[in-house]
Design a protein around this motif. Sequence first.
Motif, PDB file in Angstrom:
ATOM      1  N   LYS A   1      50.773 115.680  39.093  1.00  0.00           N
ATOM      2  CA  LYS A   1      51.216 116.941  40.088  1.00  0.00           C
ATOM      3  C   LYS A   1      52.247 116.752  41.110  1.00  0.00           C
ATOM      4  CE  LYS A   1      47.972 118.761  44.693  1.00  0.00           C
ATOM      5  NZ  LYS A   1      48.850 118.421  45.171  1.00  0.00           N
ATOM      6  N   GLU A   2      52.369 115.241  41.638  1.00  0.00           N
ATOM      7  CA  GLU A   2      52.572 114.871  41.977  1.00  0.00           C
ATOM      8  C   GLU A   2      54.388 115.037  41.072  1.00  0.00           C
ATOM      9  OE1 GLU A   2      55.282 109.955  43.763  1.00  0.00           O
ATOM     10  OE2 GLU A   2      53.536 110.646  43.308  1.00  0.00           O
ATOM     11  N   ARG A   3      54.263 114.405  39.974  1.00  0.00           N
ATOM     12  CA  ARG A   3      55.982 115.242  39.287  1.00  0.00           C
ATOM     13  C   ARG A   3      56.245 116.596  39.319  1.00  0.00           C
ATOM     14  NH1 ARG A   3      59.526 110.711  38.558  1.00  0.00           N
ATOM     15  NH2 ARG A   3      60.415 112.658  36.875  1.00  0.00           N
ATOM     16  N   MET A   4      55.237 116.953  39.730  1.00  0.00           N
ATOM     17  CA  MET A   4      55.222 118.878  38.689  1.00  0.00           C
ATOM     18  C   MET A   4      55.924 119.177  40.656  1.00  0.00           C
ATOM     19  SD  MET A   4      51.888 119.670  36.838  1.00  0.00           S
ATOM     20  CE  MET A   4      51.999 121.750  37.342  1.00  0.00           C
ATOM     21  N   GLU A   5      55.113 119.054  41.397  1.00  0.00           N
ATOM     22  CA  GLU A   5      56.278 119.132  43.202  1.00  0.00           C
ATOM     23  C   GLU A   5      57.324 119.011  42.752  1.00  0.00           C
ATOM     24  OE1 GLU A   5      53.105 116.712  45.386  1.00  0.00           O
ATOM     25  OE2 GLU A   5      51.558 119.126  45.089  1.00  0.00           O
ATOM     26  N   MET A   6      57.229 117.590  42.758  1.00  0.00           N
ATOM     27  CA  MET A   6      59.083 117.534  42.150  1.00  0.00           C
ATOM     28  C   MET A   6      59.954 118.121  41.507  1.00  0.00           C
ATOM     29  SD  MET A   6      61.419 115.655  40.884  1.00  0.00           S
ATOM     30  CE  MET A   6      60.418 115.315  39.082  1.00  0.00           C
ATOM     31  N   VAL A   7      59.546 118.661  40.441  1.00  0.00           N
ATOM     32  CA  VAL A   7      59.874 119.793  39.417  1.00  0.00           C
ATOM     33  C   VAL A   7      60.401 120.717  39.500  1.00  0.00           C
ATOM     34  CG1 VAL A   7      59.933 120.798  37.329  1.00  0.00           C
ATOM     35  CG2 VAL A   7      59.543 118.498  37.172  1.00  0.00           C
ATOM     36  N   LEU A   8      59.264 121.118  40.866  1.00  0.00           N
ATOM     37  CA  LEU A   8      59.114 122.700  41.594  1.00  0.00           C
ATOM     38  C   LEU A   8      60.227 122.655  42.495  1.00  0.00           C
ATOM     39  CD1 LEU A   8      55.469 123.606  40.839  1.00  0.00           C
ATOM     40  CD2 LEU A   8      57.631 124.747  39.966  1.00  0.00           C
ATOM     41  N   ASP A   9      60.247 121.310  43.585  1.00  0.00           N
ATOM     42  CA  ASP A   9      61.141 121.078  44.052  1.00  0.00           C
ATOM     43  C   ASP A   9      62.755 121.544  44.347  1.00  0.00           C
ATOM     44  OD1 ASP A   9      59.623 121.423  46.727  1.00  0.00           O
ATOM     45  OD2 ASP A   9      59.044 119.441  46.775  1.00  0.00           O
ATOM     46  N   LEU A  10      62.583 121.002  42.296  1.00  0.00           N
ATOM     47  CA  LEU A  10      64.240 120.537  42.152  1.00  0.00           C
ATOM     48  C   LEU A  10      64.743 122.264  41.480  1.00  0.00           C
ATOM     49  CD1 LEU A  10      66.757 118.914  41.248  1.00  0.00           C
ATOM     50  CD2 LEU A  10      64.928 118.791  38.955  1.00  0.00           C
ATOM     51  N   PHE A  11      64.014 122.739  40.727  1.00  0.00           N
ATOM     52  CA  PHE A  11      64.076 124.337  40.330  1.00  0.00           C
ATOM     53  C   PHE A  11      63.603 125.413  41.213  1.00  0.00           C
ATOM     54  CE2 PHE A  11      64.376 121.711  36.202  1.00  0.00           C
ATOM     55  CZ  PHE A  11      65.590 121.158  36.289  1.00  0.00           C
ATOM     56  N   PRO A  12      63.822 125.367  42.408  1.00  0.00           N
ATOM     57  CA  PRO A  12      63.113 126.802  42.878  1.00  0.00           C
ATOM     58  C   PRO A  12      62.910 128.506  41.972  1.00  0.00           C
ATOM     59  CG  PRO A  12      65.295 126.205  44.143  1.00  0.00           C
ATOM     60  CD  PRO A  12      65.078 124.890  42.920  1.00  0.00           C
ATOM     61  N   GLU A  13      63.955 128.290  41.453  1.00  0.00           N
ATOM     62  CA  GLU A  13      63.852 129.617  40.578  1.00  0.00           C
ATOM     63  C   GLU A  13      62.842 129.893  39.668  1.00  0.00           C
ATOM     64  OE1 GLU A  13      68.006 128.279  40.961  1.00  0.00           O
ATOM     65  OE2 GLU A  13      65.805 127.399  40.406  1.00  0.00           O
ATOM     66  N   ILE A  14      61.974 128.391  39.460  1.00  0.00           N
ATOM     67  CA  ILE A  14      60.831 128.846  38.124  1.00  0.00           C
ATOM     68  C   ILE A  14      59.808 128.704  39.245  1.00  0.00           C
ATOM     69  CG2 ILE A  14      61.914 128.150  36.344  1.00  0.00           C
ATOM     70  CD1 ILE A  14      60.667 125.178  36.587  1.00  0.00           C
ATOM     71  N   ALA A  15      59.401 127.686  40.499  1.00  0.00           N
ATOM     72  CA  ALA A  15      58.528 127.543  41.270  1.00  0.00           C
ATOM     73  C   ALA A  15      58.098 129.320  42.677  1.00  0.00           C
ATOM     74  CB  ALA A  15      58.635 126.583  42.646  1.00  0.00           C
ATOM     75  N   GLU A  16      59.459 129.627  42.081  1.00  0.00           N
ATOM     76  CA  GLU A  16      58.867 131.041  42.578  1.00  0.00           C
ATOM     77  C   GLU A  16      57.974 131.753  41.701  1.00  0.00           C
ATOM     78  OE1 GLU A  16      62.493 133.324  43.379  1.00  0.00           O
ATOM     79  OE2 GLU A  16      63.068 131.613  45.062  1.00  0.00           O
ATOM     80  N   LYS A  17      58.352 131.585  40.275  1.00  0.00           N
ATOM     81  CA  LYS A  17      57.247 132.129  38.676  1.00  0.00           C
ATOM     82  C   LYS A  17      56.380 131.200  39.011  1.00  0.00           C
ATOM     83  CE  LYS A  17      61.630 134.718  38.696  1.00  0.00           C
ATOM     84  NZ  LYS A  17      62.901 135.054  37.995  1.00  0.00           N
ATOM     85  N   VAL A  18      55.591 130.280  39.065  1.00  0.00           N
ATOM     86  CA  VAL A  18      55.139 129.505  38.604  1.00  0.00           C
ATOM     87  C   VAL A  18      53.494 129.686  37.956  1.00  0.00           C
ATOM     88  CG1 VAL A  18      53.098 128.580  41.256  1.00  0.00           C
ATOM     89  CG2 VAL A  18      53.630 127.549  38.864  1.00  0.00           C
ATOM     90  N   ASP A  19      53.446 131.323  38.500  1.00  0.00           N
ATOM     91  CA  ASP A  19      51.909 131.623  37.657  1.00  0.00           C
ATOM     92  C   ASP A  19      52.182 132.801  36.773  1.00  0.00           C
ATOM     93  OD1 ASP A  19      50.009 129.751  38.981  1.00  0.00           O
ATOM     94  OD2 ASP A  19      49.723 130.992  40.460  1.00  0.00           O
TER      95      ASP A  19
END
Length: 243
Positions: free
Chosen positions: A113-131
């Motif tokens: 979970k911690e690593r996934m949060e780090m990745v989504l912070d690094l790549f906001p483009e995919i964080a906006e489309k996570v589902d």
Amino acid sequence: MNDLLSVENLSVAYGAGAPAVSSVSFTVGHGAVVALLGANGAGKSSIMKAVSGLTPATGKIRFMGEELLSSPARRRVAKGIVYVPEGREIVGDLTVRENLVLGGYQKPAAERKERMEMVLDLFPEIAEKVDRQAWRLSGGEQQMLAIGRGLVANPKLLLLDEPSLGLAPLLVRRVFDRLATIREESDLAIVLVEQNLAVTMRLCDDLHFLRGGRIVGHRGAEELKDETARQEAINAYLGAAAA
């Protein structure tokens, strides 16, 4: 020995034909970025697959001082070697989040979970489309997801195969900017397979040039900042591949 990865006299052959890789040797230090450059068919991807345990090879592969040549791929992942293949190979029917979970399947839930949060912070483009299903992402977003999935595994060595393939120049710069950020913020080592010398030089410490399954030249990134030296390397080792 201070090297994170040491590859010595590595050879890869498929069937009875000429070997894809012949007696290749190179090292990767802790936190270093090393590039393998060459035209299609030069043996770059075969080296990556051999290091990651996905194809049989001969020679020696040492990682953190341990000989890994006979170790299965899952053992190498557990040790910290993660391969992001050419063409991304994400699971299109799964969501962005589910793809990231796959990347950290060997990790405890809290660490994943911690690593996934780090990745989504690094790549906001995919964080906006996570589902969103992964096949619906753009090519650049899919490449970010593929790299992010690898990072969720918390690797010590990331094997990154042709990250610029098929991407528009703006997206290539964006992906490489994120890789530079990763490098600044961690001691992650990267082996980068590329044909694009210009973007590779922005990230790498050392560059090995391949032709016909052999390393035919080596340059430090600092050397290639000189325009004359860079052109000489292109003429000697890459030719039309760098155009």
